[in-house]
Scaffold this motif. Structure first.
Motif, PDB file in Angstrom:
ATOM      1  N   GLY A   1       0.790  -1.228   0.000  1.00 53.59           N
ATOM      2  CA  GLY A   1       0.000   0.000   0.000  1.00 53.59           C
ATOM      3  C   GLY A   1       0.822   1.277   0.000  1.00 53.59           C
ATOM      4  N   THR A   2       2.150   1.173   0.044  1.00 49.80           N
ATOM      5  CA  THR A   2       2.980   2.373  -0.014  1.00 49.80           C
ATOM      6  C   THR A   2       3.941   2.248  -1.196  1.00 49.80           C
ATOM      7  OG1 THR A   2       4.631   1.388   1.452  1.00 49.80           O
ATOM      8  CG2 THR A   2       2.924   2.704   2.502  1.00 49.80           C
ATOM      9  N   PRO A   3       4.381   3.385  -1.744  1.00 49.01           N
ATOM     10  CA  PRO A   3       5.253   3.317  -2.918  1.00 49.01           C
ATOM     11  C   PRO A   3       6.600   2.667  -2.571  1.00 49.01           C
ATOM     12  CG  PRO A   3       4.411   5.544  -2.578  1.00 49.01           C
ATOM     13  CD  PRO A   3       4.069   4.762  -1.368  1.00 49.01           C
ATOM     14  N   LEU A   4       7.093   1.903  -3.503  1.00 49.96           N
ATOM     15  CA  LEU A   4       8.399   1.262  -3.342  1.00 49.96           C
ATOM     16  C   LEU A   4       9.490   2.313  -3.107  1.00 49.96           C
ATOM     17  CD1 LEU A   4      10.268  -1.183  -3.506  1.00 49.96           C
ATOM     18  CD2 LEU A   4      10.155  -1.046  -5.984  1.00 49.96           C
ATOM     19  N   LEU A   5       9.331   3.423  -3.805  1.00 45.85           N
ATOM     20  CA  LEU A   5      10.294   4.514  -3.677  1.00 45.85           C
ATOM     21  C   LEU A   5      10.434   4.948  -2.223  1.00 45.85           C
ATOM     22  CD1 LEU A   5      11.974   6.239  -5.590  1.00 45.85           C
ATOM     23  CD2 LEU A   5      10.116   7.894  -5.642  1.00 45.85           C
ATOM     24  N   LEU A   6       9.280   5.090  -1.588  1.00 41.92           N
ATOM     25  CA  LEU A   6       9.240   5.498  -0.188  1.00 41.92           C
ATOM     26  C   LEU A   6       9.937   4.457   0.691  1.00 41.92           C
ATOM     27  CD1 LEU A   6       7.482   7.862   1.260  1.00 41.92           C
ATOM     28  CD2 LEU A   6       6.220   5.897   2.141  1.00 41.92           C
ATOM     29  N   GLN A   7       9.696   3.195   0.391  1.00 41.00           N
ATOM     30  CA  GLN A   7      10.302   2.121   1.180  1.00 41.00           C
ATOM     31  C   GLN A   7      11.822   2.152   1.033  1.00 41.00           C
ATOM     32  OE1 GLN A   7       8.305  -1.436  -0.211  1.00 41.00           O
ATOM     33  NE2 GLN A   7       6.321  -0.430   0.024  1.00 41.00           N
ATOM     34  N   LEU A   8      12.300   2.422  -0.192  1.00 39.78           N
ATOM     35  CA  LEU A   8      13.752   2.494  -0.396  1.00 39.78           C
ATOM     36  C   LEU A   8      14.343   3.677   0.378  1.00 39.78           C
ATOM     37  CD1 LEU A   8      14.013   1.675  -4.212  1.00 39.78           C
ATOM     38  CD2 LEU A   8      14.475   0.180  -2.263  1.00 39.78           C
ATOM     39  N   PHE A   9      13.634   4.814   0.360  1.00 42.34           N
ATOM     40  CA  PHE A   9      14.072   5.973   1.142  1.00 42.34           C
ATOM     41  C   PHE A   9      14.209   5.614   2.607  1.00 42.34           C
ATOM     42  CE2 PHE A   9      12.381   9.399  -1.925  1.00 42.34           C
ATOM     43  CZ  PHE A   9      13.671   9.659  -2.362  1.00 42.34           C
ATOM     44  N   VAL A  10      13.193   4.962   3.127  1.00 39.54           N
ATOM     45  CA  VAL A  10      13.180   4.621   4.555  1.00 39.54           C
ATOM     46  C   VAL A  10      14.379   3.742   4.904  1.00 39.54           C
ATOM     47  CG1 VAL A  10      11.963   3.337   6.359  1.00 39.54           C
ATOM     48  CG2 VAL A  10      10.706   4.907   4.875  1.00 39.54           C
ATOM     49  N   VAL A  11      14.629   2.725   4.065  1.00 40.35           N
ATOM     50  CA  VAL A  11      15.743   1.828   4.364  1.00 40.35           C
ATOM     51  C   VAL A  11      17.070   2.573   4.285  1.00 40.35           C
ATOM     52  CG1 VAL A  11      16.992  -0.246   3.669  1.00 40.35           C
ATOM     53  CG2 VAL A  11      14.500  -0.197   3.547  1.00 40.35           C
ATOM     54  N   TYR A  12      17.229   3.388   3.218  1.00 41.93           N
ATOM     55  CA  TYR A  12      18.531   4.021   2.984  1.00 41.93           C
ATOM     56  C   TYR A  12      18.773   5.208   3.932  1.00 41.93           C
ATOM     57  CZ  TYR A  12      22.591   5.774   0.480  1.00 41.93           C
ATOM     58  OH  TYR A  12      23.850   6.180   0.145  1.00 41.93           O
ATOM     59  N   TYR A  13      17.816   6.147   3.938  1.00 37.70           N
ATOM     60  CA  TYR A  13      18.005   7.352   4.758  1.00 37.70           C
ATOM     61  C   TYR A  13      17.520   7.136   6.183  1.00 37.70           C
ATOM     62  CZ  TYR A  13      18.834   9.546   0.254  1.00 37.70           C
ATOM     63  OH  TYR A  13      19.338   9.853  -0.973  1.00 37.70           O
ATOM     64  N   GLY A  14      16.414   6.431   6.321  1.00 40.63           N
ATOM     65  CA  GLY A  14      15.825   6.219   7.647  1.00 40.63           C
ATOM     66  C   GLY A  14      16.776   5.464   8.558  1.00 40.63           C
ATOM     67  N   LEU A  15      17.317   4.358   8.052  1.00 38.38           N
ATOM     68  CA  LEU A  15      18.218   3.565   8.878  1.00 38.38           C
ATOM     69  C   LEU A  15      19.505   4.336   9.163  1.00 38.38           C
ATOM     70  CD1 LEU A  15      17.837  -0.101   7.581  1.00 38.38           C
ATOM     71  CD2 LEU A  15      16.803   0.992   9.564  1.00 38.38           C
ATOM     72  N   ALA A  16      19.897   5.220   8.224  1.00 35.71           N
ATOM     73  CA  ALA A  16      21.099   6.030   8.429  1.00 35.71           C
ATOM     74  C   ALA A  16      20.909   6.942   9.634  1.00 35.71           C
ATOM     75  CB  ALA A  16      21.402   6.839   7.182  1.00 35.71           C
ATOM     76  N   LEU A  17      19.658   7.440   9.791  1.00 31.75           N
ATOM     77  CA  LEU A  17      19.358   8.325  10.922  1.00 31.75           C
ATOM     78  C   LEU A  17      19.540   7.610  12.260  1.00 31.75           C
ATOM     79  CD1 LEU A  17      16.215  10.335   9.750  1.00 31.75           C
ATOM     80  CD2 LEU A  17      18.582  11.136  10.018  1.00 31.75           C
TER      81      LEU A  17
END
Lengths: 248, 218
Positions: free
Chosen positions: B62-78
């Motif tokens: 239900g959420t865009p793949l793009l958003l999921q990639l952002f979360v993994v890459y930038y979110g986990l970096a945070l």
């Protein structure tokens, strides 16, 4: 030990949600007995035999099979299912396996016997249901009657103490009913304990020790076939027999 | 002086293609394993577990793949977890694939007739044998066309990995195009590469579908 009790159901009650499928069912089956269960559709006869191998759970009462009380424990269910063979209306053969593989799987996986022994057993029972020459075919290549005979052989390979038949001829074309009934009669003559849900009253007369009539989830009446057919006690039984025998 | 599209540029695209294939393989292998787990949990019969996997699938579908990639890459970096771009997108695609494949296989498992499971239970077979020997072999056949279809989507979907700076085929094409000012030629080659990758799979998928349809008629 002709009198050994194999199945004992006491006060069994079963509900599907608010609908009561079995009402206070008591049933005792002794070793070697052949029992025919009949009744109108929705009377609970299929449900009753499906409770014996725990395909359906019950809400009240007790079921003891070959001395093992069925409860919710996986171990009890296992032990009971190993002693109880079942044949379904729709055969339920495994379509992606050959006839031989269908018969070998459960002995290997559940009884943990070797491949060679499983194959020998499978071939023996396939011969017995007179289908040994089809062992390497797939179920879809066989006729309905042949498939049902394979299903019987598959169940026998587990060397069950009791065989349950759930309307085994209802899905068959008329010309194939006889070959399946003949197989079942042969099994009965060999002394197998059997409970059959069926409308084949000829089979009941020929084979059954007792005929049981069910309606609305209750056992209404039971008796030896002669007395049962000639002189049914309950009006409900008479009505049912009238309906069913009119077609035969 | 602008370079023309030559061997060096073609080699650059080939390396991009390599990463696309590698990312697809990793995502599919990871998604295959995790997706199988999701499908089994989703059909396990325990209401709570089924509900949780349903939410899991719902979130990733239900959420865009793009958003999921952002979360993994930038979110986990945070959170202090700095991941290599490839590792990050591989995780992102794996998790996403597990949800989609899990849902495809959930449907396939439930499409295997109930009588098959009942016959197996009546024969005394345990859950593991029922699944491994009876249900999954039939479910895999049923789900093969949809699974292959998803694999094709996944190959093309890996181009989204460019967003976190990962240079796969599409991103490589963009770079070469910017250098050579020959976008038609460059993206023509890129498109051809995707096509060579995807078309045989699609063809295989529809052949399987036709064969399955034939088998079920028998």
């Amino acid at each position: 030990m002709q009198d050994q009790i194999l199945i004992e159901m006491k006060g069994v009650q079963k509900w599907y949600g608010g609908y009561q499928a079995l009402r206070d069912v008591d049933l005792t089956v002794r070793k070697g007995e052949k029992i025919v269960l009949c009744g109108p559709s929705g009377s609970g006869k299929s449900t009753l035999i499906r409770c014996i191998n725990r395909l359906e759970p019950i809400q009240q009462g007790s079921i003891v099979v070959n001395g093992h009380r069925l409860d919710d424990s996986i171990k009890a269910i296992d032990v009971v299912r190993q002693d109880v063979g079942m044949v379904f209306q729709s055969f339920n053969l495994f379509p992606h396996m050959t006839v031989l593989q269908n018969c070998m799987l459960a002995p290997i996986r559940a009884r943990r016997i070797g491949k060679a022994e499983a194959e020998a057993t499978a071939r023996k029972y396939l011969e017995r249901v007179r289908i040994g020459d089809q062992a390497d075919k797939y179920p879809a290549q066989l006729s309905g009657g042949q498939q049902q005979r394979v299903a019987i052989a598959r169940a026998l390979c587990m060397q069950p103490k009791v065989m349950l038949f759930d309307e085994p001829t209802s899905a068959l074309d008329p010309e194939m009913v006889k070959e399946v009934l003949d197989t079942m009669i042969g099994l009965a003559n060999d002394g197998m304990t059997m409970i059959c849900v069926t409308h084949e009253m000829g089979f009941a007369r020929q084979v059954a020790d007792r005929v049981i009539f069910m309606a609305e989830g209750q056992i209404i009446e039971e008796g030896a076939p002669e007395a049962f057919f000639r002189n049914p006690k309950h009006a409900r039984t008479r009505q049912f027999l009238g309906e069913i025998l009119a077609h035969h | 002086m602008t370079p023309h599209f030559g061997l060096a540029e073609f080699g650059f695209l080939l390396r991009g293609l390599q990463w696309t294939v590698l990312l697809t393989l990793v995502a599919f292998a990871g998604g295959f394993t995790a997706g199988l787990a999701v499908a089994l949990l989703r059909t396990c019969g325990h209401k709570g577990v089924e509900w949780i996997t349903r939410i899991y699938i719902g979130i990733f579908q239900g959420t865009p793949l793009l958003l999921q990639l952002f979360v993994v890459y930038y979110g986990l970096a945070l959170t202090g977890l700095k991941l290599d771009a490839f590792v990050a997108v591989a995780i992102g695609f794996t998790v996403n694939a597990s949800a989609f494949l899990g849902e495809i296989w959930r449907g396939a498992i439930q499409a295997v007739p109930r009588g098959q499971t009942e016959a197996a239970m009546a024969l005394g077979l345990h859950y593991s044998s029922r699944m491994r020997d009876i249900v999954l072999p039939q479910a895999i056949r049923i789900s093969l066309p949809a699974t292959i279809g998803y694999l094709v989507q996944l190959i093309k979907g890996t181009s989204l990995a460019a967003i976190v700076g990962f240079i796969e085929l599409a991103r490589a094409g963009q770079i070469v195009s910017n250098q050579t000012f020959q976008p038609l030629l460059v993206f023509g080659v890129v498109g051809a590469m995707y096509f060579i990758l995807c078309w045989p799979l699609s063809w295989w998928g529809s052949r399987m579908e036709a064969r399955l349809a034939l088998a079920s008629q028998r």
